[in-house]
Design an enzyme around this catalytic site. Sequence first.
Site, PDB file in Angstrom:
ATOM      1  N   TYR A   1     108.510  95.800 105.258  1.00  0.00           N
ATOM      2  CA  TYR A   1     109.430  94.583 105.479  1.00  0.00           C
ATOM      3  C   TYR A   1     108.838  93.259 105.564  1.00  0.00           C
ATOM      4  O   TYR A   1     109.512  92.390 105.418  1.00  0.00           O
ATOM      5  CB  TYR A   1     110.157  95.218 106.968  1.00  0.00           C
ATOM      6  CG  TYR A   1     111.438  94.434 107.023  1.00  0.00           C
ATOM      7  CD1 TYR A   1     112.508  94.422 106.321  1.00  0.00           C
ATOM      8  CD2 TYR A   1     111.641  93.591 108.339  1.00  0.00           C
ATOM      9  CE1 TYR A   1     113.731  93.692 106.524  1.00  0.00           C
ATOM     10  CE2 TYR A   1     112.645  92.831 108.550  1.00  0.00           C
ATOM     11  CZ  TYR A   1     113.711  93.018 107.715  1.00  0.00           C
ATOM     12  OH  TYR A   1     114.937  92.283 107.978  1.00  0.00           O
TER      13      TYR A   1
ATOM     14  N   GLU B   1     122.761  98.032 103.566  1.00  0.00           N
ATOM     15  CA  GLU B   1     122.628  98.023 105.174  1.00  0.00           C
ATOM     16  C   GLU B   1     122.683  99.109 105.698  1.00  0.00           C
ATOM     17  O   GLU B   1     122.322  99.436 106.764  1.00  0.00           O
ATOM     18  CB  GLU B   1     123.625  96.648 105.606  1.00  0.00           C
ATOM     19  CG  GLU B   1     123.425  95.494 104.952  1.00  0.00           C
ATOM     20  CD  GLU B   1     122.184  94.613 105.271  1.00  0.00           C
ATOM     21  OE1 GLU B   1     121.301  95.273 106.306  1.00  0.00           O
ATOM     22  OE2 GLU B   1     121.823  94.189 104.497  1.00  0.00           O
TER      23      GLU B   1
ATOM     24  N   PHE C   1     126.750  86.164 106.425  1.00  0.00           N
ATOM     25  CA  PHE C   1     125.550  85.420 107.151  1.00  0.00           C
ATOM     26  C   PHE C   1     124.575  86.413 107.074  1.00  0.00           C
ATOM     27  O   PHE C   1     124.482  87.387 107.790  1.00  0.00           O
ATOM     28  CB  PHE C   1     126.053  85.453 108.842  1.00  0.00           C
ATOM     29  CG  PHE C   1     125.083  84.597 109.571  1.00  0.00           C
ATOM     30  CD1 PHE C   1     124.970  83.179 109.198  1.00  0.00           C
ATOM     31  CD2 PHE C   1     124.238  85.297 110.320  1.00  0.00           C
ATOM     32  CE1 PHE C   1     123.997  82.547 110.136  1.00  0.00           C
ATOM     33  CE2 PHE C   1     123.362  84.695 111.341  1.00  0.00           C
ATOM     34  CZ  PHE C   1     123.160  83.352 111.119  1.00  0.00           C
ATOM     35  N   ALA C   2     123.516  85.818 106.284  1.00  0.00           N
ATOM     36  CA  ALA C   2     122.333  86.748 105.996  1.00  0.00           C
ATOM     37  C   ALA C   2     121.023  86.075 107.102  1.00  0.00           C
ATOM     38  O   ALA C   2     120.732  85.073 107.097  1.00  0.00           O
ATOM     39  CB  ALA C   2     121.467  86.494 104.858  1.00  0.00           C
ATOM     40  N   TYR C   3     120.492  87.169 107.821  1.00  0.00           N
ATOM     41  CA  TYR C   3     119.462  86.471 108.827  1.00  0.00           C
ATOM     42  C   TYR C   3     118.136  87.212 108.825  1.00  0.00           C
ATOM     43  O   TYR C   3     117.247  86.722 109.316  1.00  0.00           O
ATOM     44  CB  TYR C   3     120.176  86.565 110.398  1.00  0.00           C
ATOM     45  CG  TYR C   3     120.406  88.258 110.527  1.00  0.00           C
ATOM     46  CD1 TYR C   3     119.392  88.942 111.097  1.00  0.00           C
ATOM     47  CD2 TYR C   3     121.784  88.607 110.698  1.00  0.00           C
ATOM     48  CE1 TYR C   3     119.552  89.990 111.601  1.00  0.00           C
ATOM     49  CE2 TYR C   3     121.997  89.799 110.973  1.00  0.00           C
ATOM     50  CZ  TYR C   3     120.994  90.580 111.523  1.00  0.00           C
ATOM     51  OH  TYR C   3     121.064  91.954 111.925  1.00  0.00           O
ATOM     52  N   GLY C   4     118.123  88.156 107.941  1.00  0.00           N
ATOM     53  CA  GLY C   4     116.962  89.212 107.801  1.00  0.00           C
ATOM     54  C   GLY C   4     116.225  88.870 106.408  1.00  0.00           C
ATOM     55  O   GLY C   4     116.179  87.969 106.162  1.00  0.00           O
TER      56      GLY C   4
END
Length: 153
Positions: free
Chosen positions: A121, A76, A8-11
């Site tokens: 970022y 990460e 699950f990627a959220y960034g």
Amino acid sequence: MINKTVYFAYGSNLWLDQMKQRCPESKFVGIGFLDDWKWIINVRGYANIIPSAGDIVYGLLFELTEQDVRYLNRYEGTQYQRQTISVELINKEDLQSKRAADSLVYVDVERKSESQPKKEYIYRMNMGIADALQQGIPSDYIDKYLRPFIPSK
């Protein structure tokens, strides 16, 4: 059969090109969400999610090979804890008729206070936001949770 992990990627890994570079064998499989979690930029300057009743976090789901998981662990770093969390599925291509999937999620359990994003970022997040919207993550979610931290280009 090759062992696959749902991630699950959220960034910034919402950016499909970055995700493909980091995890070359990854396969995008759909959109999911976590109820009672909130998206923030933490004091390190990167995205994090924290438990928060009534909030929601949307993300993109990927199938990863074992090698992709090893690559992702390196990207990460040690600040994020690897957790397995049940993610509700919205649209999914290859996860059959499941309504939820146990997914690999990286969570910084130490740094939970809100802060400003690192300058580099912001660009990566804007690329990820564009891809997330194109894949179907709701724009009102982006506006409510991500835009207070991430200015548009």
